[in-house]
Write a protein that holds these residues in place. Structure first.
Motif, PDB file in Angstrom:
ATOM      1  N   GLY A   1     -41.905 -15.899  -5.653  1.00  0.00           N
ATOM      2  CA  GLY A   1     -42.363 -17.192  -6.603  1.00  0.00           C
ATOM      3  C   GLY A   1     -41.406 -17.529  -7.615  1.00  0.00           C
ATOM      4  N   GLY A   2     -40.309 -17.340  -7.334  1.00  0.00           N
ATOM      5  CA  GLY A   2     -39.249 -17.895  -8.480  1.00  0.00           C
ATOM      6  C   GLY A   2     -38.654 -16.829  -9.347  1.00  0.00           C
ATOM      7  N   VAL A   3     -38.175 -17.456 -10.484  1.00  0.00           N
ATOM      8  CA  VAL A   3     -37.617 -16.430 -11.574  1.00  0.00           C
ATOM      9  C   VAL A   3     -38.656 -15.918 -12.707  1.00  0.00           C
ATOM     10  CG1 VAL A   3     -35.951 -16.228 -13.497  1.00  0.00           C
ATOM     11  CG2 VAL A   3     -35.491 -17.306 -11.177  1.00  0.00           C
ATOM     12  N   TYR A   4     -38.578 -14.703 -12.965  1.00  0.00           N
ATOM     13  CA  TYR A   4     -39.191 -13.978 -14.235  1.00  0.00           C
ATOM     14  C   TYR A   4     -38.398 -13.590 -15.184  1.00  0.00           C
ATOM     15  CZ  TYR A   4     -43.603 -14.616 -11.364  1.00  0.00           C
ATOM     16  OH  TYR A   4     -44.529 -15.291 -10.515  1.00  0.00           O
ATOM     17  N   ARG A   5     -38.786 -13.460 -16.313  1.00  0.00           N
ATOM     18  CA  ARG A   5     -37.890 -12.891 -17.465  1.00  0.00           C
ATOM     19  C   ARG A   5     -38.606 -11.838 -18.280  1.00  0.00           C
ATOM     20  NH1 ARG A   5     -37.241 -16.822 -21.148  1.00  0.00           N
ATOM     21  NH2 ARG A   5     -38.457 -15.828 -22.667  1.00  0.00           N
ATOM     22  N   SER A   6     -38.105 -10.775 -18.463  1.00  0.00           N
ATOM     23  CA  SER A   6     -38.315  -9.685 -19.289  1.00  0.00           C
ATOM     24  C   SER A   6     -37.585  -9.518 -20.623  1.00  0.00           C
ATOM     25  CB  SER A   6     -38.715  -8.469 -18.635  1.00  0.00           C
ATOM     26  OG  SER A   6     -38.797  -7.147 -19.502  1.00  0.00           O
ATOM     27  N   GLU A   7     -38.228  -9.197 -21.681  1.00  0.00           N
ATOM     28  CA  GLU A   7     -37.717  -8.865 -23.043  1.00  0.00           C
ATOM     29  C   GLU A   7     -37.985  -7.292 -23.087  1.00  0.00           C
ATOM     30  OE1 GLU A   7     -35.505 -10.897 -24.076  1.00  0.00           O
ATOM     31  OE2 GLU A   7     -35.958 -12.781 -23.587  1.00  0.00           O
ATOM     32  N   GLU A   8     -38.287  -6.651 -22.274  1.00  0.00           N
ATOM     33  CA  GLU A   8     -38.871  -5.180 -22.587  1.00  0.00           C
ATOM     34  C   GLU A   8     -37.944  -4.432 -21.416  1.00  0.00           C
ATOM     35  OE1 GLU A   8     -43.344  -5.292 -23.692  1.00  0.00           O
ATOM     36  OE2 GLU A   8     -42.826  -6.244 -21.777  1.00  0.00           O
ATOM     37  N   ASN A   9     -36.655  -4.874 -21.175  1.00  0.00           N
ATOM     38  CA  ASN A   9     -35.642  -3.999 -20.407  1.00  0.00           C
ATOM     39  C   ASN A   9     -36.362  -3.957 -18.819  1.00  0.00           C
ATOM     40  OD1 ASN A   9     -33.249  -3.057 -20.173  1.00  0.00           O
ATOM     41  ND2 ASN A   9     -33.897  -0.861 -20.152  1.00  0.00           N
ATOM     42  N   GLY A  10     -37.098  -5.017 -18.425  1.00  0.00           N
ATOM     43  CA  GLY A  10     -37.633  -5.021 -17.316  1.00  0.00           C
ATOM     44  C   GLY A  10     -38.874  -4.109 -16.919  1.00  0.00           C
ATOM     45  N   LEU A  11     -39.303  -3.721 -17.973  1.00  0.00           N
ATOM     46  CA  LEU A  11     -40.638  -2.765 -17.770  1.00  0.00           C
ATOM     47  C   LEU A  11     -41.566  -3.495 -16.816  1.00  0.00           C
ATOM     48  CD1 LEU A  11     -42.441  -0.215 -18.922  1.00  0.00           C
ATOM     49  CD2 LEU A  11     -43.344  -1.876 -20.444  1.00  0.00           C
ATOM     50  N   VAL A  12     -41.843  -2.957 -15.980  1.00  0.00           N
ATOM     51  CA  VAL A  12     -42.603  -3.655 -14.573  1.00  0.00           C
ATOM     52  C   VAL A  12     -44.235  -3.878 -14.698  1.00  0.00           C
ATOM     53  CG1 VAL A  12     -41.111  -3.110 -12.882  1.00  0.00           C
ATOM     54  CG2 VAL A  12     -42.898  -1.496 -13.214  1.00  0.00           C
ATOM     55  N   THR A  13     -44.619  -2.956 -15.819  1.00  0.00           N
ATOM     56  CA  THR A  13     -45.836  -3.013 -16.196  1.00  0.00           C
ATOM     57  C   THR A  13     -46.159  -4.034 -17.469  1.00  0.00           C
ATOM     58  OG1 THR A  13     -45.827  -1.133 -17.352  1.00  0.00           O
ATOM     59  CG2 THR A  13     -46.693  -0.800 -14.914  1.00  0.00           C
ATOM     60  N   GLY A  14     -45.047  -4.584 -18.039  1.00  0.00           N
ATOM     61  CA  GLY A  14     -45.147  -5.279 -19.431  1.00  0.00           C
ATOM     62  C   GLY A  14     -45.219  -6.915 -19.138  1.00  0.00           C
ATOM     63  N   LYS A  15     -44.619  -7.542 -20.260  1.00  0.00           N
ATOM     64  CA  LYS A  15     -44.991  -8.895 -20.190  1.00  0.00           C
ATOM     65  C   LYS A  15     -43.852  -9.776 -19.475  1.00  0.00           C
ATOM     66  CE  LYS A  15     -45.612 -12.719 -23.478  1.00  0.00           C
ATOM     67  NZ  LYS A  15     -45.701 -13.164 -24.826  1.00  0.00           N
ATOM     68  N   TRP A  16     -44.140 -10.586 -18.548  1.00  0.00           N
ATOM     69  CA  TRP A  16     -43.101 -11.323 -18.004  1.00  0.00           C
ATOM     70  C   TRP A  16     -43.363 -12.760 -18.225  1.00  0.00           C
ATOM     71  CZ3 TRP A  16     -39.063  -9.132 -15.170  1.00  0.00           C
ATOM     72  CH2 TRP A  16     -39.032  -7.805 -15.248  1.00  0.00           C
ATOM     73  N   GLU A  17     -42.230 -13.575 -18.342  1.00  0.00           N
ATOM     74  CA  GLU A  17     -42.264 -15.117 -18.359  1.00  0.00           C
ATOM     75  C   GLU A  17     -41.702 -15.581 -17.449  1.00  0.00           C
ATOM     76  OE1 GLU A  17     -44.018 -16.739 -20.965  1.00  0.00           O
ATOM     77  OE2 GLU A  17     -44.141 -14.853 -22.084  1.00  0.00           O
ATOM     78  N   LYS A  18     -42.580 -16.417 -16.717  1.00  0.00           N
ATOM     79  CA  LYS A  18     -42.147 -16.938 -15.273  1.00  0.00           C
ATOM     80  C   LYS A  18     -41.473 -18.512 -15.721  1.00  0.00           C
ATOM     81  CE  LYS A  18     -43.739 -19.015 -11.069  1.00  0.00           C
ATOM     82  NZ  LYS A  18     -44.830 -19.263  -9.903  1.00  0.00           N
ATOM     83  N   ALA A  19     -40.605 -18.872 -14.948  1.00  0.00           N
ATOM     84  CA  ALA A  19     -39.967 -19.968 -14.889  1.00  0.00           C
ATOM     85  C   ALA A  19     -40.807 -21.259 -14.748  1.00  0.00           C
ATOM     86  CB  ALA A  19     -38.684 -20.008 -14.296  1.00  0.00           C
TER      87      ALA A  19
END
Length: 770
Positions: A441-459
Motif C-alpha cells: 500500500g505504499g510507505v508508512y511512518r512511525s514515530e514510536e519506534n515501529g510499534l506495530v499496534t501504534g500510530k502510523w502515518e501513510k504517505a
C-alpha cells in the motif's frame, strides 16, 4: 483451511461464496487489521485453486504461450527498441513532442514498495523503491514523494541502499516472485551520486532480479549484491557479487550449487565486516508451475570478506527440494546474534531460527500460529527480517502482517493500521524513534519506534499504483476508476483523492457511458458486481453467469449501441440485457480446458461487439483461438488463418462503421518470425494483414480505433504507447512524459479527444490529442 487442492469447479464456487461475503459492501482504502485478515483469506483461496491464470500465472502465461519460458533478454531488447522508436518519432514527426502525457493519479493509494533507504545527510529525506515504479524520494519524512529515477530506465525494482556520503545504489528486477511485476526483468545495478537526479548503470545487466544490496560499513566502496537471477531462465548473473571499487568492477564470489540458485539476502557484521552472511535460494518458474526450492537453498558465511564461503547447517533445515526462500539479519549491537526465517518450497512457513554464536549453531524457535500464519501460503513473497539498530531483541519479520518482537523472538505481536504485505523497514538515524515501513500500500511512518499496534502515518503522495485496467466516464472526464494489484477497484470521485470501492485484486472496471452512476468492478477470476450509486453499494452477479473456467482477468464489456446490454465470459460467452442483473449463455465452450493444471487455461480473454451490427461478435482465447458469430450467438465459427500467430489473444476491436473491419492484438514475443502483434481483417476475419510494422517486439495489451478517423490507431504495450496514422503501415511513439512502465489499458474520452493510459506501477496518465 485444507491444503488439498480443490477441483476447478469447486474452487470457483468457493471463490464466489467467500469473495461475495468479503466484498459486497463498500470499503475505504484503510480497514486496518480487518483488511489484512480478508487479504490473507483471499490469497489462501487463490493458492488452493490451481488456475485458471491466477495473478502470476496470468502475467507470465500470456507472455510465453505457446512456450514455457521467456526468451532471454526479451524485455530488455523491447525496451531498447522502444527508445529507438522515440528517437525516430522526434525526427520524423517533431510536432508530436508537443503532445505530452499528464499524470492523473492516484497519489494516495500507493503501490508495492520493495525496499527503502534513509538519507544519512539530509534531514527527513527517505528513498523508496517501487516494484514497477522506479525510485521515489521524500524530503518531508515520507509524507509526499517525487520521482528520483530515469523514466527511460526499466521501472522494475528489487533493492535500494545508500552509503554514508549519500551515494545511492539501486538494483533492478523484483526478487519477490509475485504480484505480476516478475515478468518485467531488471537491467542490473545503478548508481546515483546526486540524490537520485541522475543514474549510471554499473553492471550486472544479466542478473534478472536483485534481492539485496549491502555495503561494508567500514569501507562503503565494497559493495555486495544478492543477484536472484532471471526467474524464468536458469543461468545468467546469479549468486553473490562483490565490488571493491564502488561498482566499477565485480567479482562473482559465491555461486550457487546449480544454475537455478541465486542469492536473495545479505547480512554484514558491523564490527568485523569480513564476516558476511548470504542467503541462497534455488528457484525457477514455469507457467502454472513454481519450483521455489531446492538443494541450492541455504545460508552461507564468509570470514574473509567474501573470498571463501562455508554453508551453515548446524540446527538449520536440510538443503533439499523442500527448502525455499530464506531471510537473514543480525544485530548491530550484538552481531553474534542472528535471526533467520525459512520458507518451504510450497510457500508455507518452515521455521524461525536464532544463533547466538555468529551462525555456528542455530535453534529453531517455537512460534505462535499468528506468526506462522503471517507467511500464509506464499512466504516466498516476503523473506525479510530487520533488527532494531539499537536493540538486538527488537525484531521485525515481514509477512502479510508485520510481526514485531521485543524479546528477541520469544513473543510476537501482529500489525494493525497498515496495509497488507510487508517488504521494507528503515530506521531514521537522525530522528530517534522514527521507522519507515514499505508494503503493497505504499510507505508508512512511525514515530514510536515501529510499534506495530501504534500510530502510523501513510504517505499521501506516492504515485506508484499498479493498474490492470481502467475506465473513464464519458459524461464526466474527472470520473476515473480502475482495478489495481492488491489495492482493489478504486475511483477518483468522492471526498478523498481516490478511494477503494471494491476489494481483492481489482481487475476489470467499467462505467456506463450513458449513466455515470452505474459502475462495475471485478476481482479475481471474473468475480464481478454492479452498482447504481457510483459504487457505494455493490451487488455481486458472477453467480448468475455460466462458465466452467474463468480467467484471472475475465472480459466484461458494454454493447456500444446500448449499455444495458453487456457481455461477460469465462469459457462461455454470457449476455445480459438489464445491465448485468440477469444473464443468459449465448455460446458453447470456445476453448478447451484439458485439466485443472492445463496450460493454457482454456478461457476467453477478449470479446468485441459491432456497433454497426449488434448481432456480430468476436471472441479471442488464451490458447490463440478466434471466434465469430453473426447471429448473436446462435452459431459460432472459429476463425482459422495461418497468418495469425498461435499466441494469447489480448484484445479484439471492431470498427464502429463496418463490422467486417476487425483488429486483433497478441501478447508474447515473436520467436524467429516477423513482427506479429497487431493484425487487421477487412472481410470479417477471412483474411488478415499483419500491421505490426516497425513496432518493438513486445506484448500488446490493448488497441483503440480513433472514433474520428478509422485509420488512426493507438496501442498499449509493455514498453509504451504507440500510434499509427495509416492503419499500421508506420508506428510512432505517442507523446512525451510517459515512463517506461507497462501500459495495461487505454480508454478514449471521445468528446474531448483525450486518451487515457493505465500503467502497472506508475498510475494513470492522459494526453490531449491534436
Amino acid at each position: 483451511m485444507s491444503k488439498k487442492r480443490l477441483s476447478l469447479l469447486t474452487g470457483s464456487l468457493v471463490l464466489v461464496i467467500i469473495f461475495a461475503l468479503l466484498y459486497t459492501t463498500n470499503k475505504s482504502t484503510e480497514k486496518a487489521s480487518t483488511q489484512i485478515k480478508e487479504h490473507d483469506e483471499v490469497k489462501e483461496i487463490e493458492n488452493m485453486i490451481k488456475g485458471p491464470g491466477k495473478r502470476d500465472d496470468w502475467f507470465i502465461s500470456q507472455k510465453v504461450f505457446p512456450n514455457k519460458t521467456l526468451p532471454q533478454e526479451a524485455f530488455q531488447k523491447a525496451t531498447k527498441q522502444a527508445k529507438q522508436l522515440k528517437e525516430t518519432t522526434m525526427k520524423e514527426l517533431p510536432e508530436l513532442k508537443n503532445e505530452k502525457w499528464t499524470f492523473m493519479g492516484p497519489k494516495i493509494v500507493g503501490g508495492r514498495i520493495v525496499d527503502m533507504a534513509v538519507d544519512p545527510q539530509q534531514k527527513d529525506t527517505v528513498y523508496a523503491a517501487a516494484a514497477t515504479g522506479g525510485v521515489w524520494k521524500s524530503v518531508d519524512a515520507g509524507k509526499s514523494f517525487t520521482a528520483a529515477w530515469d523514466d527511460n530506465n526499466t521501472q522494475s525494482m528489487g533493492a535500494l541502499t545508500v552509503s554514508p556520503d549519500g551515494t545511492l545504489y539501486a538494483g533492478t528486477g523484483e526478487a519477490n516472485p509475485g504480484g505480476g511485476s516478475i515478468v518485467f526483468g531488471g537491467t542490473g545495478i545503478y548508481k546515483s551520486t546526486d540524490k537520485g537526479e541522475n543514474w549510471e548503470s554499473i553492471g550486472l545487466k544479466e542478473s534478472g532480479a536483485i534481492g539485496r544490496i549491502a555495503l561494508n560499513p567500514k569501507n562503503p566502496q565494497q559493495i555486495f549484491v544478492a543477484a536472484a537471477g532471471q526467474l524464468f531462465n536458469p543461468g545468467g548473473e546469479r549468486g553473490l557479487y562483490r565490488s571493491q571499487d564502488g561498482g566499477k568492477t565485480w567479482d562473482h564470489v559465491l555461486k550457487g550449487k546449480n544454475n537455478t540458485t541465486g542469492a536473495v539476502d545479505i547480512a554484514i557484521d558491523p564490527v568485523n565486516p569480513n564476516r558476511i552472511y548470504a542467503a541462497m535460494w534455488d528457484h525457477v518458474r514455469y507457467p502454472n508451475n513454481r519450483v521455489y526450492g531446492g538443494e541450492g537453498s541455504g545460508i552461507y558465511r564468509s570470514t574473509d570478506g567474501g573470498n571463501t564461503w562455508e554453508q551453515l547447517t548446524n540446527g538449520l533445515p536440510a538443503s533439499d527440494k523442500n527448502l525455499g526462500r530464506i531471510g537473514i539479519a543480525l544485530s548491530q549491537t550484538q552481531p553474534d546474534r542472528l535471526y533467520a526465517i525459512t520458507i518451504k518450497s510450497d510457500g508455507y512457513y518452515e521455521g524461525f531460527y536464532i544463533s547466538e554464536n555468529g551462525g555456528d549453531t542455530w535453534t529453531k524457535q517455537e512460534v505462535s500460529r499468528t506468526f506462522s500464519n503471517a507467511q500464509s501460503s506464499f512466504g516466498w513473497w516476503f523473506g525479510r527480517i530487520w533488527v532494531d539498530p539499537k536493540d538486538e531483541k527488537h525484531v521485525f519479520v515481514a509477512g502479510v502482517n508485520m510481526m514485531e518482537s521485543k524479546d528477541g523472538g520469544i513473543t510476537w505481536v501482529s500489525s494493525r493500521g497498515i496495509h497488507a504485505d510487508q517488504h521494507a523497514v528503515a530506521w531514521d538515524p537522525k530522528q530517534p524513534g522514527r521507522v519507515y515501513v514499505g508494503n503493497d500500500g505504499g510507505v508508512y511512518r512511525s514515530e514510536e519506534n515501529g510499534l506495530v499496534t501504534g500510530k502510523w502515518e501513510k504517505a499521501v503522495d506516492l504515485p506508484a499504483t499498479q493498474f490492470y485496467t481502467m475506465d473513464v466516464s464519458q459524461q464526466d472526464i474527472t470520473r476515473i476508476s480502475g482495478g489495481t494489484q492488491d489495492n482493489g477497484s478504486i475511483r477518483s470521485w468522492g471526498k478523498d483523492d481516490w478511494n477503494e470501492y471494491y476489494g481483492g485484486d481489482g481487475l476489470k472496471n467499467l462505467i456506463n457511458y450513458k449513466d455515470k452512476e452505474k459502475v462495475y468492478a471485478c476481482y479475481q477470476y471474473g468475480s464481478c458486481a454492479w452498482s447504481e450509486d457510483g459504487g457505494n453499494t455493490m451487488t455481486y452477479f458472477t453467480n448468475k453467469t455460466v462458465s466452467d473456467r474463468r480467467n484471472w482477468l475475465s472480459p466484461l464489456l458494454f454493447d456500444p449501441n446500448d449499455p444495458s446490454i453487456m457481455y461477460y465470459a469465462g469459457n462461455r460467452v454470457n449476455r445480459s440485457t438489464d445491465g448485468g442483473k440477469t444473464w443468459e449463455v449465448i455460446s458453447p465452450s470456445l476453448t478447451e480446458g484439458k485439466s485443472e493444471d492445463s496450460y493454457p487455461y482454456g478461457t476467453i480473454t477478449t470479446i468485441a461487439v459491432s456497433k454497426s451490427n449488434g448481432k456480430v461478435l468476436y471472441a479471442g482465447t488464451d490458447d490463440g483461438r478466434l471466434w465469430k458469430t453473426s447471429d448473436l450467438g446462435k452459431n459460432w465459427t472459429e476463425i482459422i488463418n495461418k497468418t495469425l500467430p498461435n499466441r494469447w489473444v489480448t484484445k479484439l476491436k471492431v470498427d464502429a462503421k463496418n463490422e467486417n473491419y476487425v483488429y486483433a492484438t497478441f501478447s508474447g514475443f515473436r520467436n524467429g518470425e516477423d513482427s506479429a502483434h497487431v493484425f487487421k481483417s477487412e472481410d470479417g476475419g477471412k483474411t488478415w494483414e499483419n500491421i505490426s510494422g516497425n513496432l518493438p517486439n513486445t506484448p500488446v495489451n490493448n488497441l483503440i480505433i480513433d472514433p474520428k478517423n478509422r485509420h488512426k490507431l493507438y496501442i498499449a504495450t509493455d514498453v509504451g504507447v504507440f500510434m499509427s496514422k495509416n492503419d499500421g503501415k508506420r508506428w510512432y511513439s505517442l507523446g512525451s512524459g510517459m515512463p517506461m512502465a507497462p501500459i495495461t489499458d487505454l480508454v478514449m474520452h471521445e468528446s474531448t479527444n483525450t486518451l487515457f493510459a493505465s500503467t502497472f506501477g506508475r498510475g494513470i496518465f492522459e494526453i490531449k490529442l491534436k
